[in-house]
Design a protein around this motif. Structure first.
Motif, PDB file in Angstrom:
ATOM      1  N   ILE A 176      39.683  10.619  59.526  1.00 61.18           N
ATOM      2  CA  ILE A 176      39.474  11.457  58.528  1.00 61.18           C
ATOM      3  C   ILE A 176      37.834  12.131  58.839  1.00 61.18           C
ATOM      4  CG2 ILE A 176      38.938  11.658  56.131  1.00 61.18           C
ATOM      5  CD1 ILE A 176      41.564  11.471  56.413  1.00 61.18           C
ATOM      6  N   GLU A 177      36.879  11.254  59.477  1.00 64.78           N
ATOM      7  CA  GLU A 177      35.591  11.287  59.411  1.00 64.78           C
ATOM      8  C   GLU A 177      35.560  12.201  60.550  1.00 64.78           C
ATOM      9  OE1 GLU A 177      32.727   7.869  57.658  1.00 64.78           O
ATOM     10  OE2 GLU A 177      34.113   7.153  59.321  1.00 64.78           O
ATOM     11  N   VAL A 178      36.047  12.053  61.632  1.00 63.68           N
ATOM     12  CA  VAL A 178      36.080  12.675  62.837  1.00 63.68           C
ATOM     13  C   VAL A 178      36.366  14.236  62.437  1.00 63.68           C
ATOM     14  CG1 VAL A 178      37.154  13.322  65.221  1.00 63.68           C
ATOM     15  CG2 VAL A 178      36.216  11.039  64.507  1.00 63.68           C
ATOM     16  N   PHE A 179      37.654  14.457  61.845  1.00 67.68           N
ATOM     17  CA  PHE A 179      38.006  15.914  61.806  1.00 67.68           C
ATOM     18  C   PHE A 179      37.307  16.517  60.580  1.00 67.68           C
ATOM     19  CE2 PHE A 179      41.465  14.291  64.391  1.00 67.68           C
ATOM     20  CZ  PHE A 179      41.649  15.600  65.179  1.00 67.68           C
ATOM     21  N   SER A 180      36.761  15.726  59.779  1.00 67.78           N
ATOM     22  CA  SER A 180      35.778  16.429  58.388  1.00 67.78           C
ATOM     23  C   SER A 180      34.842  17.055  58.897  1.00 67.78           C
ATOM     24  CB  SER A 180      35.384  15.311  57.584  1.00 67.78           C
ATOM     25  OG  SER A 180      34.340  14.613  58.105  1.00 67.78           O
ATOM     26  N   THR A 181      34.287  17.300  60.405  1.00 71.08           N
ATOM     27  CA  THR A 181      33.632  18.021  60.870  1.00 71.08           C
ATOM     28  C   THR A 181      33.996  19.219  61.759  1.00 71.08           C
ATOM     29  OG1 THR A 181      33.142  16.510  62.913  1.00 71.08           O
ATOM     30  CG2 THR A 181      31.809  16.054  61.083  1.00 71.08           C
ATOM     31  N   ARG A 182      35.360  19.304  61.662  1.00 65.47           N
ATOM     32  CA  ARG A 182      35.960  20.119  62.459  1.00 65.47           C
ATOM     33  C   ARG A 182      36.918  20.946  61.646  1.00 65.47           C
ATOM     34  NH1 ARG A 182      35.078  16.256  66.518  1.00 65.47           N
ATOM     35  NH2 ARG A 182      34.719  17.252  68.617  1.00 65.47           N
ATOM     36  N   ALA A 183      37.685  20.504  60.767  1.00 68.72           N
ATOM     37  CA  ALA A 183      38.823  21.166  60.133  1.00 68.72           C
ATOM     38  C   ALA A 183      38.257  21.927  58.927  1.00 68.72           C
ATOM     39  CB  ALA A 183      39.897  20.300  59.962  1.00 68.72           C
ATOM     40  N   ASP A 184      39.061  23.019  58.466  1.00 65.39           N
ATOM     41  CA  ASP A 184      38.542  23.653  57.356  1.00 65.39           C
ATOM     42  C   ASP A 184      38.810  22.795  55.964  1.00 65.39           C
ATOM     43  OD1 ASP A 184      37.446  25.765  58.650  1.00 65.39           O
ATOM     44  OD2 ASP A 184      39.457  26.829  58.918  1.00 65.39           O
ATOM     45  N   ILE A 185      40.236  22.183  56.063  1.00 63.45           N
ATOM     46  CA  ILE A 185      40.614  21.243  54.964  1.00 63.45           C
ATOM     47  C   ILE A 185      41.102  20.214  55.660  1.00 63.45           C
ATOM     48  CG2 ILE A 185      40.870  23.100  53.323  1.00 63.45           C
ATOM     49  CD1 ILE A 185      43.707  23.427  53.986  1.00 63.45           C
ATOM     50  N   ILE A 186      41.347  19.149  55.069  1.00 59.08           N
ATOM     51  CA  ILE A 186      42.180  17.815  55.574  1.00 59.08           C
ATOM     52  C   ILE A 186      43.382  17.859  54.694  1.00 59.08           C
ATOM     53  CG2 ILE A 186      41.922  15.524  55.691  1.00 59.08           C
ATOM     54  CD1 ILE A 186      40.083  16.369  57.642  1.00 59.08           C
ATOM     55  N   GLY A 187      44.464  17.714  55.555  1.00 60.75           N
ATOM     56  CA  GLY A 187      45.835  17.679  54.968  1.00 60.75           C
ATOM     57  C   GLY A 187      46.545  16.080  54.863  1.00 60.75           C
ATOM     58  N   LEU A 188      47.099  15.839  53.660  1.00 64.66           N
ATOM     59  CA  LEU A 188      47.913  14.509  53.583  1.00 64.66           C
ATOM     60  C   LEU A 188      49.284  14.562  53.336  1.00 64.66           C
ATOM     61  CD1 LEU A 188      44.933  12.869  51.488  1.00 64.66           C
ATOM     62  CD2 LEU A 188      45.453  12.565  54.103  1.00 64.66           C
ATOM     63  N   THR A 189      50.073  13.793  53.915  1.00 61.68           N
ATOM     64  CA  THR A 189      51.170  13.422  53.288  1.00 61.68           C
ATOM     65  C   THR A 189      51.449  12.301  52.677  1.00 61.68           C
ATOM     66  OG1 THR A 189      52.341  12.377  55.236  1.00 61.68           O
ATOM     67  CG2 THR A 189      52.451  14.828  55.170  1.00 61.68           C
ATOM     68  N   THR A 190      51.836  11.986  51.241  1.00 62.91           N
ATOM     69  CA  THR A 190      51.579  10.915  50.543  1.00 62.91           C
ATOM     70  C   THR A 190      52.742  10.689  49.677  1.00 62.91           C
ATOM     71  OG1 THR A 190      50.398   9.693  49.087  1.00 62.91           O
ATOM     72  CG2 THR A 190      50.657  12.029  48.586  1.00 62.91           C
ATOM     73  N   TYR A 191      53.292   9.290  50.136  1.00 61.97           N
ATOM     74  CA  TYR A 191      54.705   8.948  49.547  1.00 61.97           C
ATOM     75  C   TYR A 191      54.388   7.371  48.937  1.00 61.97           C
ATOM     76  CZ  TYR A 191      56.776  12.928  51.749  1.00 61.97           C
ATOM     77  OH  TYR A 191      57.153  14.145  51.876  1.00 61.97           O
ATOM     78  N   PRO A 192      53.651   7.302  47.778  1.00 66.13           N
ATOM     79  CA  PRO A 192      53.155   5.925  47.251  1.00 66.13           C
ATOM     80  C   PRO A 192      54.354   5.055  46.958  1.00 66.13           C
ATOM     81  CG  PRO A 192      51.932   7.631  46.439  1.00 66.13           C
ATOM     82  CD  PRO A 192      53.156   8.532  46.970  1.00 66.13           C
ATOM     83  N   TRP A 193      55.631   5.754  46.684  1.00 65.42           N
ATOM     84  CA  TRP A 193      56.752   4.968  46.448  1.00 65.42           C
ATOM     85  C   TRP A 193      57.285   3.920  47.420  1.00 65.42           C
ATOM     86  CZ3 TRP A 193      61.477   5.124  49.320  1.00 65.42           C
ATOM     87  CH2 TRP A 193      61.070   6.112  50.260  1.00 65.42           C
ATOM     88  N   LYS A 194      56.521   4.123  48.682  1.00 65.50           N
ATOM     89  CA  LYS A 194      56.882   3.029  49.607  1.00 65.50           C
ATOM     90  C   LYS A 194      55.977   1.811  49.655  1.00 65.50           C
ATOM     91  CE  LYS A 194      58.518   6.378  53.135  1.00 65.50           C
ATOM     92  NZ  LYS A 194      58.361   6.978  54.362  1.00 65.50           N
ATOM     93  N   HIS A 195      55.070   1.916  48.966  1.00 61.54           N
ATOM     94  CA  HIS A 195      54.087   0.706  48.571  1.00 61.54           C
ATOM     95  C   HIS A 195      53.882   0.251  47.114  1.00 61.54           C
ATOM     96  CE1 HIS A 195      51.657   2.286  52.359  1.00 61.54           C
ATOM     97  NE2 HIS A 195      52.625   1.638  52.731  1.00 61.54           N
ATOM     98  N   PHE A 196      54.356   0.979  46.213  1.00 61.91           N
ATOM     99  CA  PHE A 196      54.271   0.517  44.993  1.00 61.91           C
ATOM    100  C   PHE A 196      55.773   0.755  44.025  1.00 61.91           C
ATOM    101  CE2 PHE A 196      50.347   2.377  46.212  1.00 61.91           C
ATOM    102  CZ  PHE A 196      49.415   1.502  45.736  1.00 61.91           C
ATOM    103  N   GLU A 197      55.905  -0.292  43.103  1.00 62.93           N
ATOM    104  CA  GLU A 197      57.066  -0.412  42.492  1.00 62.93           C
ATOM    105  C   GLU A 197      57.240   0.667  41.248  1.00 62.93           C
ATOM    106  OE1 GLU A 197      61.014  -2.345  42.097  1.00 62.93           O
ATOM    107  OE2 GLU A 197      59.258  -2.819  43.145  1.00 62.93           O
ATOM    108  N   THR A 198      56.254   0.981  40.710  1.00 62.46           N
ATOM    109  CA  THR A 198      56.361   2.163  39.816  1.00 62.46           C
ATOM    110  C   THR A 198      55.046   3.005  40.069  1.00 62.46           C
ATOM    111  OG1 THR A 198      55.091   0.962  38.081  1.00 62.46           O
ATOM    112  CG2 THR A 198      57.600   0.659  38.171  1.00 62.46           C
ATOM    113  N   PRO A 199      54.921   3.977  39.579  1.00 53.88           N
ATOM    114  CA  PRO A 199      53.698   5.064  39.491  1.00 53.88           C
ATOM    115  C   PRO A 199      52.607   4.329  38.753  1.00 53.88           C
ATOM    116  CG  PRO A 199      55.519   6.591  39.262  1.00 53.88           C
ATOM    117  CD  PRO A 199      56.085   5.074  39.144  1.00 53.88           C
ATOM    118  N   ALA A 200      52.798   3.384  37.917  1.00 58.31           N
ATOM    119  CA  ALA A 200      51.826   2.856  37.147  1.00 58.31           C
ATOM    120  C   ALA A 200      51.104   2.046  37.939  1.00 58.31           C
ATOM    121  CB  ALA A 200      52.455   2.342  35.806  1.00 58.31           C
ATOM    122  N   ASP A 201      51.579   1.314  38.707  1.00 58.77           N
ATOM    123  CA  ASP A 201      51.043   0.450  39.678  1.00 58.77           C
ATOM    124  C   ASP A 201      50.087   1.041  40.706  1.00 58.77           C
ATOM    125  OD1 ASP A 201      52.661  -1.363  38.561  1.00 58.77           O
ATOM    126  OD2 ASP A 201      54.147  -1.271  40.143  1.00 58.77           O
TER     127      ASP A 201
END
Length: 304
Positions: A176-201
């Motif tokens: 993230i740090e390396v590309f923060s000096t190069r890219a105009d924005i930083i993209g992310l895919t995020t699927y927390p359901w794979k790590h958490f039982e419920t969104p509240a967690d």
């Protein structure tokens, strides 16, 4: 934004497809576009499909992705992340022939389509997890493509996308740090359901911790929670997500699909779980899930 996936896949009609584009145009501002091929050869595919024109007809800004890597079956090794080079071209990120072809592809796409957003690699941290020695070669490749894109389409925002799940699992914050000096924005895919039982967690600083590593706006190119076990949890995730990104500067948020679809065909059966196809605002028959109205309320509130 989101992918304007039509109802009744794979037996969708042309009318279903048009209807999906119309609907997404009414409840979103951007549309994710991935091609097959996703690397060299994407330019011709985009011309042939006219998908960029299609999304713009309905008022959507295209988010294009040119990949440098792909998943292939390697004899004796199974599925592997490899450089996506054309037949006869040595698949190495430092190979001058591959580099020239790939940068030329990026320039042709930028010049032809003038995209508002152009990603030069999807979930790239997965590739570098297995090929850490390639990072320096790719950085110079990214820089070369960035210059060519800006030369023909100066307003295009150029970036890369990381898998946030895997970035956390593999502790790849330095990328993230390396590309923060190069890219105009930083993209992310995020699927927390794979790590958490419920969104509240999900921890309160789940996304806020990113502020320690970058100053650019974030582009959430894929977010979502499957409805397989609970449509209520899926809806709760979207509300929770909005709370969790309050401390971030956010350029865009893309829910994955409009309608549910099967993503497990072909090579996908080894890459995607069946739950991923349910990360949609609507059922395959077009009926709305509870998350649909939450999305529309958020979109209309953000549009005022």
């Amino acid at each position: 934004g989101m992918v304007p996936s039509p109802r009744s896949v794979p037996s969708s009609s042309f009318e279903d497809l048009v209807s999906a584009y119309q609907e997404v145009g009414a409840i979103a501002d951007v549309a994710m576009i991935w091609g097959n091929p996703g690397g060299i050869g994407l330019y011709d595919k985009l011309l042939q499909s006219q998908v960029v024109t299609a999304v713009r007809v309905y008022g959507l800004k295209p988010v294009l992705t040119l990949n440098f890597h792909t998943i292939k079956e390697v004899p004796g090794q199974g599925l592997q992340l490899v450089i996506d080079a054309p037949e006869g071209v040595r698949p190495e990120v430092t190979n001058s022939e591959f580099r020239e072809l790939w940068v030329a592809e990026a320039k042709r796409i930028a010049q032809e389509f003038q995209p508002e957003y152009f990603s030069l690699g999807n979930e790239i941290n997965d590739y570098f997890h297995f090929h850490p020695k390639d990072i320096d070669g790719y950085l110079t490749l990214f820089d070369a493509a960035y210059r060519e894109i800006k030369g023909v389409s100066p307003e295009t925002k150029v970036f890369v996308v990381f898998s946030y799940n895997h970035l956390i699992e593999n502790q790849q914050w330095e990328l993230i740090e390396v590309f923060s000096t190069r890219a105009d924005i930083i993209g992310l895919t995020t699927y927390p359901w794979k790590h958490f039982e419920t969104p509240a967690d999900i921890e309160k600083d789940y996304y806020a911790r990113l502020n320690d590593y970058l100053d650019q706006p974030l582009a959430f190119t894929e977010i979502g929670w499957p409805s397989t076990s609970s449509e209520a949890d899926q809806a709760a995730f979207l509300s929770r997500f909005v709370e969790l990104i309050e401390e971030n500067e956010v350029e865009m948020v893309n829910w994955l699909f409009l309608h549910e679809m099967d993503v497990t065909g072909g090579i996908g059966q080894n890459v995607f779980s069946s739950e991923t196809g349910t990360i949609a605002l609507k059922e395959p028959d077009g009926s709305k899930k509870p998350v649909y109205d939450i999305w529309v309320d958020l979109y209309q509130g953000g549009s005022k």
